[in-house]
Design an enzyme around this catalytic site. Structure first.
Site, PDB file in Angstrom:
ATOM      1  N   HIS A  66      41.694  22.113  47.699  1.00 48.23           N
ATOM      2  CA  HIS A  66      40.595  21.372  47.062  1.00 48.23           C
ATOM      3  C   HIS A  66      40.674  21.441  45.531  1.00 48.23           C
ATOM      4  CE1 HIS A  66      36.680  19.836  46.038  1.00 48.23           C
ATOM      5  NE2 HIS A  66      36.303  21.002  45.560  1.00 48.23           N
ATOM      6  N   GLU A  94      31.788  30.740  42.033  1.00 48.66           N
ATOM      7  CA  GLU A  94      30.873  30.567  43.163  1.00 48.66           C
ATOM      8  C   GLU A  94      31.416  31.162  44.456  1.00 48.66           C
ATOM      9  OE1 GLU A  94      28.815  27.028  45.822  1.00 48.66           O
ATOM     10  OE2 GLU A  94      30.380  26.558  44.382  1.00 48.66           O
ATOM     11  N   ASP A  95      32.712  30.970  44.713  1.00 46.86           N
ATOM     12  CA  ASP A  95      33.257  31.289  46.035  1.00 46.86           C
ATOM     13  C   ASP A  95      34.119  32.548  46.097  1.00 46.86           C
ATOM     14  OD1 ASP A  95      32.030  29.052  47.041  1.00 46.86           O
ATOM     15  OD2 ASP A  95      33.758  27.749  46.764  1.00 46.86           O
ATOM     16  N   ASP A 157      35.337  16.574  41.497  1.00 48.91           N
ATOM     17  CA  ASP A 157      34.997  17.442  42.628  1.00 48.91           C
ATOM     18  C   ASP A 157      34.304  16.633  43.727  1.00 48.91           C
ATOM     19  OD1 ASP A 157      34.383  19.864  44.086  1.00 48.91           O
ATOM     20  OD2 ASP A 157      32.364  19.771  43.250  1.00 48.91           O
TER      21      ASP A 157
END
Length: 747
Positions: A66, A94-95, A157
């Site tokens: 991604h 964030e991840d 995104d």
């Protein structure tokens, strides 16, 4: 052993895929920006591989694909290596356990600032979907003002997420696609990024309305071969004529995008055959002079269609789009559009701000042209700071992102760009807030006109002001620009609130006298305690809520001194202050399934607003009216934004619990449906059969000829809820010859 080998082979295949895509990324960057440093991109890719290792997407693919795809989109936009590195890292905070400080230490302040701006804010809990969405957009716009690369990465995104949306659950597909249509596609349009906007719209359309998407897709595909042959012939003829006239230009053609076609069909109630710009030629010339020469040449070959000529070179759109547009008539009655522009104009039309946004190592200042492009963002940020209600901001944003412009002039010749159908008041507020607030009249082209007058292109407007004059609530019914609307709301809010506080205090004092309670015995801490119990911020907010009729003075008095009101007193008399709102009557609701109620209360008089007639299952919103109770509107009602500028008068409402299914009786709501269809035998029979199959009662039916040799049929039917209505509408749309089915808000 076999399983281990298979897993190893899969991992090796993924590794090869990563390597190929990363090489492609570097190749695109080298081609578009040969002077850029590639080392920061390599470092970001290694960092990405390390920290996203083992993560998977819903499709089962490694997650790292991604950010790599997002970086590739950014590279194709010709963005710099800093933006591409930030694109690779945009999900890291964030991840993964990575922090902003980690990114700052490894990649520097600039990359970290962009990543921080892009990082999603899912961890923040908002009261509802609208709050969360509006807050997202606010933060994105605020970040964009300081560095536009934040929003370009956000768009990239979203574009890749939309390309892979088929792996999400259906309900998520719908909500993500709708958000994309509401926010991200218009944002791309406002930044002039036509290519990104078009793809986002078509991808969203597929999930938001799959049935209509398939219909439009099938209609276009059935005409594609003939259209392509026609355009190829037209292209050949134009190239030959350009050569004869010694004009250097390249010619390309396209068939209009599905989402744009559907918008045209819905707006004009026509068939695909009647879409004049379904087929289009684009001519890219070497200079502006050549553009106008080609314009004349085209009109000498084909007959122009009156009213379809637009010069966006002399009068660019707010997103700086420039082009000459004309629609001409070809052989066989085929209409097609021609767009003429220079190479620079073409790059800006396709890529928008990304086409010429240059970041240099020495931090050179932003050009005046770039500042002009971002001026609207700064205006939006200024307006949102005046708003406390995120729903109001989101509505303003949707209105502002897709304007249709009208070009007007001051008496001194300055161009003032306003939304379509704008009034002299919009013009006044665009000059200055005080000019708008004190406006009492206007002259258009030298003649006095009413303030409701719709301005047209080329109008010269002179505003007449008067000291001491103040805005009127009625102005909200006809102003079109977000600036004017928000300035009027801001003024009304401030002054109406003051009156509401005064009325609230009087009502409380009157109630205290009625029960012989000394109001002076309560101090500020008592009022603060009650305000907290009612979930309002300050005692003044509590008094305003009483003044608006949101809470009763008796309830508040009873909380201030529990037990003093032992017996119900007489009903409140209507306020005689001529104030903001009379006291709302309280009644007991029955347990009827058709009832609506205020969340957490069952003693307020609640009724469905006639302007939109909401039905069970729709999102609804309550508005405290003057002495009539709470009017409940559908959130989509066009009157909602005019009503809700006084946020103190808004109240949360909900549908009451449905009736017992065992009774077999469910409440029904009358809904008016308008069907635009072919005028053919058997059409009415097929439509009524659809309604009958859904066990739906028809209250009335009317049919009449339409403007384009078609027919318009209107039904008033009894529906149980939104799902029932959706089934009816979808069933009717499947009838051959039905072009559009619309629900009319008013009966």
């Amino acid at each position: 052993m076999a399983t281990t080998q298979a897993t190893s082979a899969t991992a090796e295949g993924s590794s090869d895929l990563f390597a190929d895509k990363f090489r492609k990324l570097l190749d695109v960057v080298r081609a578009n920006r040969p002077g850029d440093d590639l080392e920061v991109i390599r470092k970001a890719w290694d960092f990405c591989l390390e920290h996203h290792k083992g993560q998977k997407r819903l499709s089962g693919e490694p997650y790292v694909l991604h950010p790599l795809e997002v970086a590739l989109v950014l590279a194709e936009m010709k963005l710099d290596s800093t933006a591409i590195a930030a694109g690779l890292l945009h999900d890291a905070v964030e991840d993964t356990p990575v922090t902003t400080e980690d990114i700052t230490a490894k990649f520097g302040e600039q990359v970290a600032h962009i990543v921080e701006g892009v990082t999603k804010i899912d961890k923040i809990q908002f009261a509802n979907r609208e709050d969360r969405q509006a807050e997202n957009v606010r933060k994105m716009l605020l970040a964009m003002v300081s560095d536009v690369r934040v929003v370009l990465i956000k768009l990239a995104d979203r574009l890749h997420n939309m390309r892979t949306l088929e792996h999400m659950p259906p309900e998520k597909q719908q909500s993500i696609a709708r958000e994309t249509l509401d926010i991200y596609a218009p944002l791309a349009h406002r930044l002039g990024m036509g290519k990104v906007r078009g793809e986002l719209e078509d991808l969203s359309f597929r999930y938001v309305d799959p049935f209509t998407y398939d219909q439009v897709h099938e209609a276009v595909e059935s005409r594609r071969k003939e259209g392509e042959q026609f355009l190829a012939g037209v292209e050949g003829l134009l190239i030959e004529k350009l050569r004869e006239n010694n004009i250097k230009a390249r010619v390309e053609w396209r068939i209009k995008r599905l989402f744009s076609i559907n918008q045209k069909l819905q707006k004009s109630k026509i068939s695909v055959d009647q879409v004049y710009d379904l087929l289009a030629l684009r001519v890219i010339a070497g200079s502006v002079q050549d553009c106008y020469a080609i314009f004349g040449l085209i009109h000498s070959i084909w007959r122009p269609v009156p009213g379809r000529i637009k010069d966006f070179i002399a009068m660019p759109r707010p997103n700086l789009y420039q082009s000459l547009h004309t629609t001409v008539m070809g052989e066989g009655g085929h209409q097609f559009e021609v767009q003429i522009r220079t190479e620079e104009m073409h790059r800006i039309a396709e890529e928008g701000i990304a086409a010429h946004w240059k970041y240099k190592a020495n931090g050179s200042p932003i050009s005046a042209r770039d500042e002009q492009r971002l001026a609207w963002v700064r205006q939006l940020v200024e307006w949102q700071r005046e708003m406390t209600d995120p729903n109001e901001f989101l509505s303003t944003l949707k209105i502002d992102l897709y304007p249709e412009e009208v070009y007007t002039f001051t008496p001194k010749g300055k161009v003032v760009v306003l939304p379509k159908d704008a009034s002299p008041l919009d013009f006044a507020y665009s000059i200055h807030t005080e000019v708008g607030n004190s406006c009492v009249g206007a002259k258009v082209n030298g003649r006095l006109v009413p303030l409701r007058t719709k301005l047209r292109n080329g109008d010269i407007v002179e505003v007449v002001t008067q000291n001491g004059h103040t805005p009127s609530r009625d102005w909200l019914s006809f102003v079109k620009s977000a600036r004017a609307r928000n300035k009027i709301k801001h003024w009304l809010n401030e002054h109406q609130r003051e009156r509401a506080i005064e009325i609230g205090r009087k009502l409380l004092e009157r109630e205290a006298r009625k029960y012989k309670v000394g109001i002076s015995k309560f101090d500020e801490s008592d009022y603060e305690r009650i305000a907290a119990e009612y979930s309002v911020a300050t005692p003044n907010d509590l008094m305003a809520a009483i003044g608006f009729g949101k809470y009763s003075a008796r309830q508040v008095l009873n909380r201030l001194s529990p037990g003093i009101i032992s017996q119900p007193g007489p009903e409140h008399e209507a306020s005689t202050d001529g104030g903001v709102s009379d006291t709302v009557k309280r009644v007991s609701l029955t347990s009827n399934a058709d009832s609506l109620q205020v969340e957490g209360q069952d003693e307020l008089l609640v009724y469905r607003a006639r302007c939109c007639n909401p039905i069970r299952g729709e999102e609804i919103i309550g508005y405290v009216t003057r002495g009539k109770g709470v009017a409940v509107h559908a959130r989509s009602c066009p009157n909602v934004q005019n009503l809700l500028y006084e946020s103190d008068r808004r109240i949360a409402v909900e549908w009451a619990r449905p009736a017992d299914e065992t009774t077999g009786r469910r409440p029904t709501y009358p809904v008016k449906l308008t069907i635009f269809c072919d005028d053919r035998p058997g059409m009415l029979k097929e439509l009524t059969a659809i309604i009958s199959d859904e066990n739906t009662n028809i209250r009335s039916v009317d049919s009449r000829p339409g403007p384009n040799a078609d027919a318009i049929v209107e039904f008033v039917v009894e529906t149980e809820d939104v799902r029932h209505l959706t089934r009816l509408v979808q069933g009717m749309r499947r009838v051959p010859g039905v072009r559009e089915v619309q629900r009319s808000q008013k009966l």
